[in-house]
Write a protein that holds these residues in place. Sequence first.
Motif, mmCIF file in Angstrom:
data_model
loop_
_atom_site.group_PDB
_atom_site.id
_atom_site.type_symbol
_atom_site.label_atom_id
_atom_site.label_comp_id
_atom_site.label_asym_id
_atom_site.label_seq_id
_atom_site.Cartn_x
_atom_site.Cartn_y
_atom_site.Cartn_z
ATOM 1 N N PRO A 111 32.324 27.903 36.513
ATOM 2 C CA PRO A 111 30.907 28.256 36.329
ATOM 3 C C PRO A 111 30.778 28.682 34.854
ATOM 4 O O PRO A 111 31.657 29.566 34.064
ATOM 5 C CB PRO A 111 30.820 29.774 37.304
ATOM 6 C CG PRO A 111 32.029 30.222 37.509
ATOM 7 C CD PRO A 111 32.978 29.076 37.302
ATOM 8 N N ASP A 167 25.389 29.570 37.863
ATOM 9 C CA ASP A 167 26.259 28.869 38.721
ATOM 10 C C ASP A 167 26.701 29.581 39.800
ATOM 11 O O ASP A 167 26.840 29.121 41.169
ATOM 12 C CB ASP A 167 27.368 28.450 38.054
ATOM 13 C CG ASP A 167 27.127 27.487 36.898
ATOM 14 O OD1 ASP A 167 27.308 27.608 35.489
ATOM 15 O OD2 ASP A 167 26.254 26.349 37.154
ATOM 16 N N SER A 221 22.272 27.910 43.386
ATOM 17 C CA SER A 221 23.682 28.824 42.756
ATOM 18 C C SER A 221 24.447 28.822 43.885
ATOM 19 O O SER A 221 24.227 29.277 45.301
ATOM 20 C CB SER A 221 23.279 30.109 42.215
ATOM 21 O OG SER A 221 22.505 30.029 41.103
ATOM 22 N N TYR A 238 33.118 29.203 44.375
ATOM 23 C CA TYR A 238 32.301 28.330 43.541
ATOM 24 C C TYR A 238 33.117 26.765 43.569
ATOM 25 O O TYR A 238 32.033 25.943 43.621
ATOM 26 C CB TYR A 238 32.342 29.074 42.169
ATOM 27 C CG TYR A 238 31.569 27.938 41.096
ATOM 28 C CD1 TYR A 238 32.190 27.228 40.129
ATOM 29 C CD2 TYR A 238 30.175 27.649 41.091
ATOM 30 C CE1 TYR A 238 31.548 26.491 39.321
ATOM 31 C CE2 TYR A 238 29.455 26.605 40.180
ATOM 32 C CZ TYR A 238 30.502 26.280 39.328
ATOM 33 O OH TYR A 238 29.984 25.179 38.413
ATOM 34 N N TYR A 288 31.160 23.247 44.721
ATOM 35 C CA TYR A 288 30.790 22.914 43.414
ATOM 36 C C TYR A 288 30.333 21.133 43.656
ATOM 37 O O TYR A 288 28.953 21.086 43.192
ATOM 38 C CB TYR A 288 32.037 22.389 42.403
ATOM 39 C CG TYR A 288 31.631 21.773 41.033
ATOM 40 C CD1 TYR A 288 31.911 20.380 40.734
ATOM 41 C CD2 TYR A 288 30.698 22.587 40.112
ATOM 42 C CE1 TYR A 288 31.519 20.056 39.675
ATOM 43 C CE2 TYR A 288 30.542 21.893 38.852
ATOM 44 C CZ TYR A 288 30.583 20.610 38.951
ATOM 45 O OH TYR A 288 30.322 19.928 37.641
#
Lengths: 301, 375
Positions: B66, B241, B263, B287, B291
């Motif tokens: 991120p 992010d 996000s 994350y 993604y």
Amino acid sequence: MAFLYELAWRLLHAALHLQRTLLSWFRARLRSFDWRLWKRAFAALLVPVAFSFHAHRRLGPQTGKRSCRRFRWGADGRALEKLPAHVGLLIAGEEPRCADVATLVVWCMAVGISYVSVYDNRGIFKRNNLRLMDEIQRQQQELLGVDSAKYSIELVNGTSEKADSQGFVCQAVVKVLSPNDGKNSIVSAAQHLCRSVEQKERASRDITVDLLDSMLRDSKRTPDPDLVLKFGPVDSTVGFLPWHIRLTEFISLPSHTNVSYEDFFGALQRYATCEQRLGNPLLGTRGPPQDSAVEETGDSA
Amino acid sequence: MDFDSCGRRRHRKESLQSIYSCSIEGWFQVSVSDKFQKSNMSWIREGELSFIERLSANILKAGPMPKHVAFIMDGNRRYARKRHVERQEGHTQGFQKLAETLRWCLNLNIREVTVYAFSIENFKRSKEEVEGLMELARQKFRKLLEEQENLEKHGVCIRVLGDLALLPLDLQQLIAQAVVATRTHNKCFLNVCFAYTSRYEITNAVKEMAWGVEQGLIKSSDVSDSLLSKCLYSSSSPDPDLLIRTSGEVRLSDFLLWQTSYSCLVFQSVLWPEYSFWNLCEAILQYQLNYQSLQRAQEQHLEEQALQQLEADRHCVAELLQQRENETVIDGQGRKELLLGYTLDREERVRGFLDALQNKRDDFFNNLTSQAVLA
């Protein structure tokens, strides 16, 4: 060296994906296995809590067919400390299925939730909202049986709305939403306000949070969602009503396909036990000091 | 230095000792305990990652990282209750943790961090607590002004987002000085949301666009999703992010509601003052797992936006054509040219408006700074 790191990264992610796949497989098998075996499987996988949006771990024993529960739904709802007035069903990152979502909507209504919003980020439900409505009515008949006449579901689509809502024990308003109802509706309201400024009907300093908020309410004055049940592997709101979710609780369930009533009700129980201040949860007034009052933002700095 | 039963150095202050309980993080932090005491007011915690931390960081960095992380640093008061210390101490520890987290982010090449420090709603807390938080903020911003060299060395740009007019004037002036002093730094960015709520931010953006219309800089038909984004306090930053909230709460609490639509949201149960490097790694791993789906969803959204903008421009051109009475019939090519011309005009108008808006904001801080200097 960089190559080794990349290799390690790939191995790590492969292991995580494998773990996720195994978990979904176990969940599917859970229906027919007894609970003790599930507990052992869980322990064997050493599932780290962090690797799910907010892992829902209350997976109780199966109690048989869905329709057997119908007499308990209302009682279940009344037994909860608090019931959300408005629940959002957010499908994120999986293919939306009308039948499964319809079941969830009927359950919501049966336990006494007044407003239900259905959302997926590709607008599939919105495009197929008639089909969804049919499915909801069908499920209503199937799951509620003779009692289904006491329940009324009103599908609000921003266009026509059923006026007749008399004589029903329970009424629920169902809204089908798409990303257009999120940021776009805020932009439309902004355009409307700017036009009125352009035409000198209003000054820019007259624009307040309350004004914008009133413009973003629908004709039914639907309250903000208290709870969003997020289904699917993606850990994001994917555009769901940004303005309205400021105080919404998010509870994640792995998938909306073949979701069990126990999982659904477990999520409601979790919501009931989470502590929020009454009314505006960010107000300074709190209950007795020893109860772990919600730590709202501003804890730091 | 004497040693306790776990073989770790005993700290002189009781409150600090309570932080380094028998946990694995405690082992890694022993070596910086002296530096911790010296720099306990600092915005930047000097120090490097341990070997294992560096190894993990390098492995994580092999995947998508991120670029902008937002934190809701929740749990200071619960932490204070847990450790039986004053609430104010909990907030202070929370600040130390922020400084440490910023260093970890830099080590992980995360160059932009946004934190939710104080909500407009928090003004409704007890006067004592609000005043305590204001005083803490004053201390931190004064310290920041003292550390300008250090900040320049690390290239840290501090931005403060929120309705600053609600704050005491002296604090506004301190904040303005800090913002102006670090304005030109560009290696990493720290956005502090102070006297902030997302709804207020969105309303303010709408107000600014209405101001632009009032001033004749833009038309109401220029209002769009992307223009609104550029009028938010966070207009200089890309959308986060990753959003991390600690202490187990699963709400957004009126924080970056517009910006975090796509996000990755990670809710962690650890209390903020107990946040560790490994918690951060867990969040980043989450994350990375999300993604690709989030990229796809975001791209879809941007495509939709572009189509809608094109439609809106076409609509405006059609309206303009209708208004012109004595114009000859326009063919397809002519329409295309008109549309292109209209789009370019609109973009020009919008640029002019955004420049004026930026100047207005810069002037606000410059005025406060010069007031502070004169005072």
